[in-house]
Design a protein around this motif. Structure first.
Motif, PDB file in Angstrom:
ATOM      1  N   PRO A 146       0.831  -1.207   0.000  1.00  0.00           N
ATOM      2  CA  PRO A 146       0.000   0.000   0.000  1.00  0.00           C
ATOM      3  C   PRO A 146       0.862   1.251   0.000  1.00  0.00           C
ATOM      4  CG  PRO A 146       0.019  -1.039   2.161  1.00  0.00           C
ATOM      5  CD  PRO A 146       0.728  -1.979   1.244  1.00  0.00           C
ATOM      6  N   LYS A 147       0.252   2.375  -0.382  1.00  0.00           N
ATOM      7  CA  LYS A 147       0.968   3.643  -0.442  1.00  0.00           C
ATOM      8  C   LYS A 147       0.252   4.692   0.397  1.00  0.00           C
ATOM      9  CE  LYS A 147       2.674   2.788  -5.148  1.00  0.00           C
ATOM     10  NZ  LYS A 147       2.691   3.295  -6.545  1.00  0.00           N
ATOM     11  N   VAL A 148       1.007   5.546   1.051  1.00  0.00           N
ATOM     12  CA  VAL A 148       0.418   6.629   1.823  1.00  0.00           C
ATOM     13  C   VAL A 148      -0.431   7.494   0.888  1.00  0.00           C
ATOM     14  CG1 VAL A 148       0.900   8.724   3.135  1.00  0.00           C
ATOM     15  CG2 VAL A 148       2.238   6.654   3.554  1.00  0.00           C
ATOM     16  N   PHE A 209     -10.335  -2.329   1.113  1.00  0.00           N
ATOM     17  CA  PHE A 209     -10.122  -2.814  -0.243  1.00  0.00           C
ATOM     18  C   PHE A 209     -10.357  -1.712  -1.273  1.00  0.00           C
ATOM     19  CE2 PHE A 209     -14.469  -3.361   1.084  1.00  0.00           C
ATOM     20  CZ  PHE A 209     -15.240  -3.030  -0.009  1.00  0.00           C
ATOM     21  N   THR A 210      -9.873  -1.968  -2.488  1.00  0.00           N
ATOM     22  CA  THR A 210     -10.191  -1.124  -3.628  1.00  0.00           C
ATOM     23  C   THR A 210     -11.255  -1.866  -4.431  1.00  0.00           C
ATOM     24  OG1 THR A 210      -8.331  -2.097  -4.833  1.00  0.00           O
ATOM     25  CG2 THR A 210      -7.943  -0.010  -3.717  1.00  0.00           C
ATOM     26  N   VAL A 221      -6.611  -4.918   0.637  1.00  0.00           N
ATOM     27  CA  VAL A 221      -5.376  -4.255   1.043  1.00  0.00           C
ATOM     28  C   VAL A 221      -4.984  -4.635   2.470  1.00  0.00           C
ATOM     29  CG1 VAL A 221      -4.277  -2.015   1.464  1.00  0.00           C
ATOM     30  CG2 VAL A 221      -5.750  -2.341  -0.541  1.00  0.00           C
ATOM     31  N   SER A 222      -5.975  -4.660   3.373  1.00  0.00           N
ATOM     32  CA  SER A 222      -5.702  -4.969   4.781  1.00  0.00           C
ATOM     33  C   SER A 222      -6.993  -5.359   5.477  1.00  0.00           C
ATOM     34  CB  SER A 222      -5.067  -3.759   5.491  1.00  0.00           C
ATOM     35  OG  SER A 222      -5.953  -2.649   5.481  1.00  0.00           O
ATOM     36  N   VAL A 223      -6.870  -5.832   6.718  1.00  0.00           N
ATOM     37  CA  VAL A 223      -8.050  -6.172   7.515  1.00  0.00           C
ATOM     38  C   VAL A 223      -7.972  -5.462   8.865  1.00  0.00           C
ATOM     39  CG1 VAL A 223      -8.342  -8.415   6.388  1.00  0.00           C
ATOM     40  CG2 VAL A 223      -7.038  -8.267   8.492  1.00  0.00           C
ATOM     41  N   GLU A 224      -9.137  -5.151   9.400  1.00  0.00           N
ATOM     42  CA  GLU A 224      -9.233  -4.395  10.647  1.00  0.00           C
ATOM     43  C   GLU A 224      -8.642  -5.156  11.827  1.00  0.00           C
ATOM     44  OE1 GLU A 224      -9.927  -1.714  13.577  1.00  0.00           O
ATOM     45  OE2 GLU A 224      -9.939  -1.401  11.409  1.00  0.00           O
ATOM     46  N   ASP A 242      -0.518  -7.909   1.793  1.00  0.00           N
ATOM     47  CA  ASP A 242       0.514  -8.136   0.778  1.00  0.00           C
ATOM     48  C   ASP A 242       1.711  -8.882   1.365  1.00  0.00           C
ATOM     49  OD1 ASP A 242       2.826  -5.618   1.061  1.00  0.00           O
ATOM     50  OD2 ASP A 242       0.918  -5.423   2.098  1.00  0.00           O
ATOM     51  N   VAL A 243       2.009  -8.670   2.651  1.00  0.00           N
ATOM     52  CA  VAL A 243       3.179  -9.304   3.261  1.00  0.00           C
ATOM     53  C   VAL A 243       2.933 -10.778   3.587  1.00  0.00           C
ATOM     54  CG1 VAL A 243       4.054  -7.138   4.182  1.00  0.00           C
ATOM     55  CG2 VAL A 243       2.502  -8.525   5.584  1.00  0.00           C
ATOM     56  N   ILE A 244       1.684 -11.221   3.515  1.00  0.00           N
ATOM     57  CA  ILE A 244       1.366 -12.634   3.748  1.00  0.00           C
ATOM     58  C   ILE A 244       0.644 -13.227   2.547  1.00  0.00           C
ATOM     59  CG2 ILE A 244       1.325 -12.516   6.279  1.00  0.00           C
ATOM     60  CD1 ILE A 244      -1.729 -12.265   6.115  1.00  0.00           C
TER      61      ILE A 244
END
Length: 253
Positions: A146-148, A209-210, A221-224, A242-244
């Motif tokens: 992900p990007k800031v 997510f997108t 993208v991620s989970v809470e 993404d890291v997993i």
């Protein structure tokens, strides 16, 4: 900072009374998800969770379908009596509702969780369903970092408020942005409908997510994971996928 699950049946009872008295909502200061969109968004309901004193309670989490027979959610949603995350056969009865924006008789599809796998790298778990879901497009796992400033969407079945919280009967959404990035986590903050749009109790595991243009799928993208009492304008801590991504692909292929 609080994990986005709640602990007592008493809170559920109080929340049920609240829901009956006002419109159901989730994701603090969010908005309704239009009917037919985000069918992959999952509501997890767990019952008879043991406590150290021998009593039991009910609770819930959010999540997302990422493969026909797999839900992704927060690792802390499945734990032992001392609240340590665990893998293996599901530790207490957990049902999963998919394919609907409103919880009511005859709406959506329901499955049961049979097994749980903890990522270990961060606060993520994979929950295996008792049978595949073949008519809902799963979210794909974004393998790019992900990007800031990146804009993402949150969809969850959590509470509207941290006061007398209860799982929602209505799926809600919020526009969010990535505000900070760490090795295994992503900080996110609300954008719309308000800058205080934020995850709340029972949103643990909810997807960021997108979305696809038609709302049928998208990239996760991620989970809470955890954050301040809702609603708030501070950064919420979420777990990067993404890291997993390789670990996820290995187990859900």
């Amino acid at each position: 900072m609080r994990l986005r699950t709640a602990l007592s049946a008493a809170l559920l009872a109080a929340g049920a009374a609240l829901v009956s008295a006002m419109p159901a909502a989730a994701v603090a200061n969010g908005s309704d998800v239009p009917d037919g969109q985000f069918k992959f968004a999952a509501k997890l309901t767990s019952t008879d969770i043991p406590k150290p004193d021998g009593s039991k309670y009910d609770s819930g989490c959010s999540g997302a379908l990422i493969a026909p027979q797999w839900i992704i959610t927060a690792g802390h949603c499945f734990h032992d009596v001392d609240r340590n995350p665990i893998s293996g056969p599901v530790p207490y009865p957990t049902s999963v509702l998919l394919g609907t924006t409103v919880q009511k008789d005859g709406a959506g599809e329901t499955r049961k969780v049979t097994d749980v796998l903890q990522a270990g790298t961060n606060d993520v778990a994979l929950a295996k369903l008792d049978s595949p879901v073949t008519d809902i497009t799963p979210l794909s796992v974004d393998t790019a970092a992900p990007k800031v400033g990146q804009e993402i969407t949150l969809a969850g079945w959590g509470s509207l408020t941290a006061t007398d919280p209860a799982p929602s009967t209505k799926l809600q959404q919020g526009g969010m942005k990535v505000s900070e990035i760490a090795d295994t986590t992503v900080g996110v903050q609300g954008v719309s409908p308000q800058n205080s749009t934020s995850a709340c109790t029972y949103d643990s595991g909810a997807p960021y997510f997108t979305p696809d243009a038609n709302g049928d799928g998208g990239k996760l993208v991620s989970v809470e994971s955890t954050g301040p009492d809702c609603p708030h304008t501070d950064a919420e801590t979420t777990s990067r996928v993404d890291v997993i991504a390789d670990w996820i692909a290995t187990h859900t292929a």
